[in-house]
Design a protein around this motif. Structure first.
Motif, mmCIF file in Angstrom:
data_model
loop_
_atom_site.group_PDB
_atom_site.id
_atom_site.type_symbol
_atom_site.label_atom_id
_atom_site.label_comp_id
_atom_site.label_asym_id
_atom_site.label_seq_id
_atom_site.Cartn_x
_atom_site.Cartn_y
_atom_site.Cartn_z
ATOM 1 N N PRO A 35 0.817 -1.213 0.000
ATOM 2 C CA PRO A 35 0.000 0.000 0.000
ATOM 3 C C PRO A 35 0.849 1.261 0.000
ATOM 4 N N LYS A 36 0.402 2.245 -0.757
ATOM 5 C CA LYS A 36 1.168 3.470 -0.965
ATOM 6 C C LYS A 36 0.988 4.471 0.168
ATOM 7 N N SER A 37 -0.197 4.525 0.732
ATOM 8 C CA SER A 37 -0.541 5.612 1.641
ATOM 9 C C SER A 37 -1.002 5.104 3.001
ATOM 10 N N ALA A 38 -0.396 5.632 4.046
ATOM 11 C CA ALA A 38 -0.821 5.281 5.403
ATOM 12 C C ALA A 38 -2.245 5.759 5.658
ATOM 13 N N ALA A 39 -2.639 6.876 5.064
ATOM 14 C CA ALA A 39 -4.003 7.376 5.245
ATOM 15 C C ALA A 39 -5.019 6.383 4.678
ATOM 16 N N ASN A 40 -4.709 5.761 3.532
ATOM 17 C CA ASN A 40 -5.604 4.750 2.975
ATOM 18 C C ASN A 40 -5.712 3.542 3.893
ATOM 19 N N VAL A 41 -4.592 3.107 4.455
ATOM 20 C CA VAL A 41 -4.622 1.959 5.359
ATOM 21 C C VAL A 41 -5.433 2.297 6.600
ATOM 22 N N ALA A 42 -5.286 3.509 7.122
ATOM 23 C CA ALA A 42 -6.071 3.927 8.282
ATOM 24 C C ALA A 42 -7.559 3.928 7.956
ATOM 25 N N SER A 43 -7.916 4.384 6.770
ATOM 26 C CA SER A 43 -9.325 4.368 6.355
ATOM 27 C C SER A 43 -9.843 2.941 6.192
ATOM 28 N N ILE A 44 -8.983 2.045 5.733
ATOM 29 C CA ILE A 44 -9.366 0.636 5.628
ATOM 30 C C ILE A 44 -9.584 0.049 7.018
ATOM 31 N N LEU A 45 -8.737 0.414 7.973
ATOM 32 C CA LEU A 45 -8.932 -0.055 9.348
ATOM 33 C C LEU A 45 -10.290 0.389 9.884
ATOM 34 N N ARG A 46 -10.654 1.625 9.596
ATOM 35 C CA ARG A 46 -11.966 2.103 10.044
ATOM 36 C C ARG A 46 -13.073 1.292 9.385
ATOM 37 N N ALA A 47 -12.955 1.002 8.090
ATOM 38 C CA ALA A 47 -13.947 0.178 7.397
ATOM 39 C C ALA A 47 -14.013 -1.216 8.013
ATOM 40 N N CYS A 48 -12.862 -1.768 8.370
ATOM 41 C CA CYS A 48 -12.842 -3.088 9.013
ATOM 42 C C CYS A 48 -13.637 -3.062 10.316
ATOM 43 N N GLY A 49 -13.475 -1.991 11.080
ATOM 44 C CA GLY A 49 -14.239 -1.843 12.313
ATOM 45 C C GLY A 49 -15.730 -1.709 12.059
ATOM 46 N N CYS A 50 -16.096 -1.004 11.003
ATOM 47 C CA CYS A 50 -17.520 -0.812 10.673
ATOM 48 C C CYS A 50 -18.173 -2.099 10.188
ATOM 49 N N TYR A 51 -17.451 -2.881 9.389
ATOM 50 C CA TYR A 51 -18.069 -4.019 8.707
ATOM 51 C C TYR A 51 -17.583 -5.386 9.187
ATOM 52 N N GLY A 52 -16.779 -5.435 10.227
ATOM 53 C CA GLY A 52 -16.458 -6.705 10.858
ATOM 54 C C GLY A 52 -15.286 -7.476 10.313
ATOM 55 N N ALA A 53 -14.338 -6.834 9.647
ATOM 56 C CA ALA A 53 -13.121 -7.542 9.237
ATOM 57 C C ALA A 53 -12.157 -7.599 10.420
ATOM 58 N N SER A 54 -11.361 -8.637 10.470
ATOM 59 C CA SER A 54 -10.567 -8.940 11.655
ATOM 60 C C SER A 54 -9.145 -8.435 11.655
ATOM 61 N N ALA A 55 -8.500 -8.416 10.499
ATOM 62 C CA ALA A 55 -7.082 -8.077 10.451
ATOM 63 C C ALA A 55 -6.735 -7.532 9.080
ATOM 64 N N VAL A 56 -5.652 -6.776 9.039
ATOM 65 C CA VAL A 56 -5.116 -6.258 7.792
ATOM 66 C C VAL A 56 -3.664 -6.710 7.691
#
Length: 188
Positions: A35-56
């Motif tokens: 991944p190129k951007s830490a901001a994108n990964v942080a946004s993915i972490l938030r999505a994981c929290g919203c929709y129930g994903a466990s790990a990145v």
């Protein structure tokens, strides 16, 4: 929310990975190719929290050099592990279907895709594609029909939302109260 800890990986030489997942929702985790951007990964972490994903899980060095979670406003990094690995295919959770999300000719359009109960969703970087050997090793290749390519965080959000929308999900005023911002007290 009830969590279950532990997951076996496909590669028996890989140490057992421990992380929290929502009970009763199947195992859902995310793999990111360099991944190129830490901001994108942080946004993915938030999505994981919203929709129930466990790990990145992620490969490459760019994210490690730029670990800045300024977009992780819900502090999901303290709940959902973000783990650097050398090879996403060997860290794939045992029993999870590998689903690559990429603009590949012949791929299944997301609106027609039936999500597996347990899934390891793999996304490429914004400035390149998922390597061919990973695409070839996946159980499903899916694309999002759009007029232009989407950024990484938006793509992950759409896929996780689509998964939730096609499942049995909780719909209640209690869920709304628990999900909304503290400054929002609207009711109909």
């Amino acid at each position: 929310m009830k969590y279950i800890n532990s997951v076996d990986t496909v590669n028996p030489q890989q140490p057992k990975t421990e992380f929290k997942r929502w009970a009763g929702h199947g195992l859902v985790s995310i793999g990111l190719v360099n991944p190129k951007s830490a901001a994108n990964v942080a946004s993915i972490l938030r999505a994981c929290g919203c929709y129930g994903a466990s790990a990145v899980f992620y490969t490459g060095q760019r994210f490690g050099y730029a670990k800045d979670f300024n977009a992780d406003t819900k502090r999901m990094r303290h709940i959902i592990p973000t783990i650097g690995v050398d090879d996403l295919l060997t860290i794939a959770p045992k029993g999870a279907s590998k689903v690559v999300i990429e603009l590949v000719e012949g791929a299944i359009p997301l609106p027609e895709f039936v999500h597996p109960v347990s899934a390891f969703y793999i996304f490429g970087p914004e400035d390149a594609s998922v390597p061919e050997h990973i695409v070839a090793a996946c159980d499903h290749v899916v694309y999002i029909p759009t007029r232009n390519s989407m950024n990484l965080a938006a793509t992950a959000n759409v896929v996780l939302y689509d998964r939730m929308a096609k499942s049995d999900y909780a719909a209640s005023n209690e869920l709304i109260k628990n999900s909304r911002d503290n400054n929002n007290g609207l009711a109909l």
